[in-house]
Design a protein around this motif. Structure first.
Motif, PDB file in Angstrom:
ATOM      1  N   ALA A 121      30.126 -77.995  62.518  1.00  0.00           N
ATOM      2  CA  ALA A 121      31.266 -78.279  63.394  1.00  0.00           C
ATOM      3  C   ALA A 121      31.585 -77.145  64.362  1.00  0.00           C
ATOM      4  CB  ALA A 121      32.506 -78.598  62.560  1.00  0.00           C
ATOM      5  N   ALA A 122      30.763 -76.114  64.408  1.00  0.00           N
ATOM      6  CA  ALA A 122      30.976 -74.956  65.284  1.00  0.00           C
ATOM      7  C   ALA A 122      32.319 -74.293  65.029  1.00  0.00           C
ATOM      8  CB  ALA A 122      30.839 -75.350  66.766  1.00  0.00           C
ATOM      9  N   SER A 123      32.724 -74.265  63.755  1.00  0.00           N
ATOM     10  CA  SER A 123      34.046 -73.714  63.457  1.00  0.00           C
ATOM     11  C   SER A 123      34.037 -72.570  62.448  1.00  0.00           C
ATOM     12  CB  SER A 123      34.971 -74.830  62.952  1.00  0.00           C
ATOM     13  OG  SER A 123      34.482 -75.384  61.754  1.00  0.00           O
ATOM     14  N   TYR A 138      34.031 -70.900  72.223  1.00  0.00           N
ATOM     15  CA  TYR A 138      35.273 -70.407  71.605  1.00  0.00           C
ATOM     16  C   TYR A 138      34.992 -69.706  70.278  1.00  0.00           C
ATOM     17  CZ  TYR A 138      37.975 -73.156  74.978  1.00  0.00           C
ATOM     18  OH  TYR A 138      38.525 -73.674  76.120  1.00  0.00           O
ATOM     19  N   MET A 139      34.098 -70.273  69.473  1.00  0.00           N
ATOM     20  CA  MET A 139      33.776 -69.666  68.184  1.00  0.00           C
ATOM     21  C   MET A 139      33.102 -68.315  68.382  1.00  0.00           C
ATOM     22  SD  MET A 139      34.061 -70.254  64.935  1.00  0.00           S
ATOM     23  CE  MET A 139      34.277 -68.549  64.519  1.00  0.00           C
ATOM     24  N   GLU A 177      33.509 -61.980  68.371  1.00  0.00           N
ATOM     25  CA  GLU A 177      33.331 -60.704  69.078  1.00  0.00           C
ATOM     26  C   GLU A 177      34.110 -59.555  68.468  1.00  0.00           C
ATOM     27  OE1 GLU A 177      32.215 -61.699  73.654  1.00  0.00           O
ATOM     28  OE2 GLU A 177      34.320 -61.973  73.102  1.00  0.00           O
ATOM     29  N   GLU A 178      35.194 -59.845  67.783  1.00  0.00           N
ATOM     30  CA  GLU A 178      35.974 -58.791  67.139  1.00  0.00           C
ATOM     31  C   GLU A 178      35.251 -58.194  65.939  1.00  0.00           C
ATOM     32  OE1 GLU A 178      39.918 -60.053  66.103  1.00  0.00           O
ATOM     33  OE2 GLU A 178      40.086 -61.274  67.916  1.00  0.00           O
ATOM     34  N   HIS A 179      34.268 -58.928  65.401  1.00  0.00           N
ATOM     35  CA  HIS A 179      33.647 -58.536  64.144  1.00  0.00           C
ATOM     36  C   HIS A 179      32.165 -58.180  64.253  1.00  0.00           C
ATOM     37  CE1 HIS A 179      37.323 -60.024  62.334  1.00  0.00           C
ATOM     38  NE2 HIS A 179      37.158 -61.138  63.013  1.00  0.00           N
ATOM     39  N   VAL A 180      31.450 -58.856  65.154  1.00  0.00           N
ATOM     40  CA  VAL A 180      30.009 -58.623  65.313  1.00  0.00           C
ATOM     41  C   VAL A 180      29.668 -58.648  66.795  1.00  0.00           C
ATOM     42  CG1 VAL A 180      29.382 -59.624  63.078  1.00  0.00           C
ATOM     43  CG2 VAL A 180      29.388 -61.064  65.114  1.00  0.00           C
ATOM     44  N   GLU A 181      28.494 -58.116  67.125  1.00  0.00           N
ATOM     45  CA  GLU A 181      28.061 -58.132  68.515  1.00  0.00           C
ATOM     46  C   GLU A 181      27.667 -59.551  68.931  1.00  0.00           C
ATOM     47  OE1 GLU A 181      24.867 -55.989  71.519  1.00  0.00           O
ATOM     48  OE2 GLU A 181      24.643 -55.707  69.352  1.00  0.00           O
TER      49      GLU A 181
END
Length: 106
Positions: free
Chosen positions: A41-43, A68-69, A74-78
């Motif tokens: 579900a891309a969530s 959006y996902m 981006e806050e956690h991984v490149e």
């Protein structure tokens, strides 16, 4: 039946035969390379990959939900220009030989 090459987080190379019409996430999940927690579900972002060798142009555009996902990750991984969610890529015969790296998981 197309074959894909996947480089896992530990650097090991995996060669997989895949079924046309399936989401890329399914063979990666079945091989234990990604979680695929949301079932496609891309969530969740647990099937984040980095495509290699200019395959991003051959795999279609990111969906809006996928974008959006990935922004949320981006806050956690490149997140790279070649970042995709494997659940949003439907396998075709033209993807024979596709190669990718499993992105770091959060």
């Amino acid at each position: 039946m197309p074959k894909i090459t996947v480089f896992s987080q530990d650097g090991n190379e995996h060669s997989l035969s895949v079924q046309v019409g399936d989401p890329l996430m399914e063979p990666l999940r079945d091989e234990g390379l990604v979680e695929g927690t949301c079932g496609g579900a891309a969530s969740c972002g647990t099937c984040h990959i980095y495509l290699r060798d200019d395959w991003s142009q051959k795999c279609g555009e990111r969906t809006e939900d996928e974008g959006y996902m990935l922004e949320g990750l981006e806050e956690h991984v490149e997140v790279k220009p070649v970042s995709r969610l494997a659940c949003q890529i439907i396998l075709t015969d033209e993807m024979d030989g596709i190669s990718m790296d499993i992105a770091p998981q959060i």
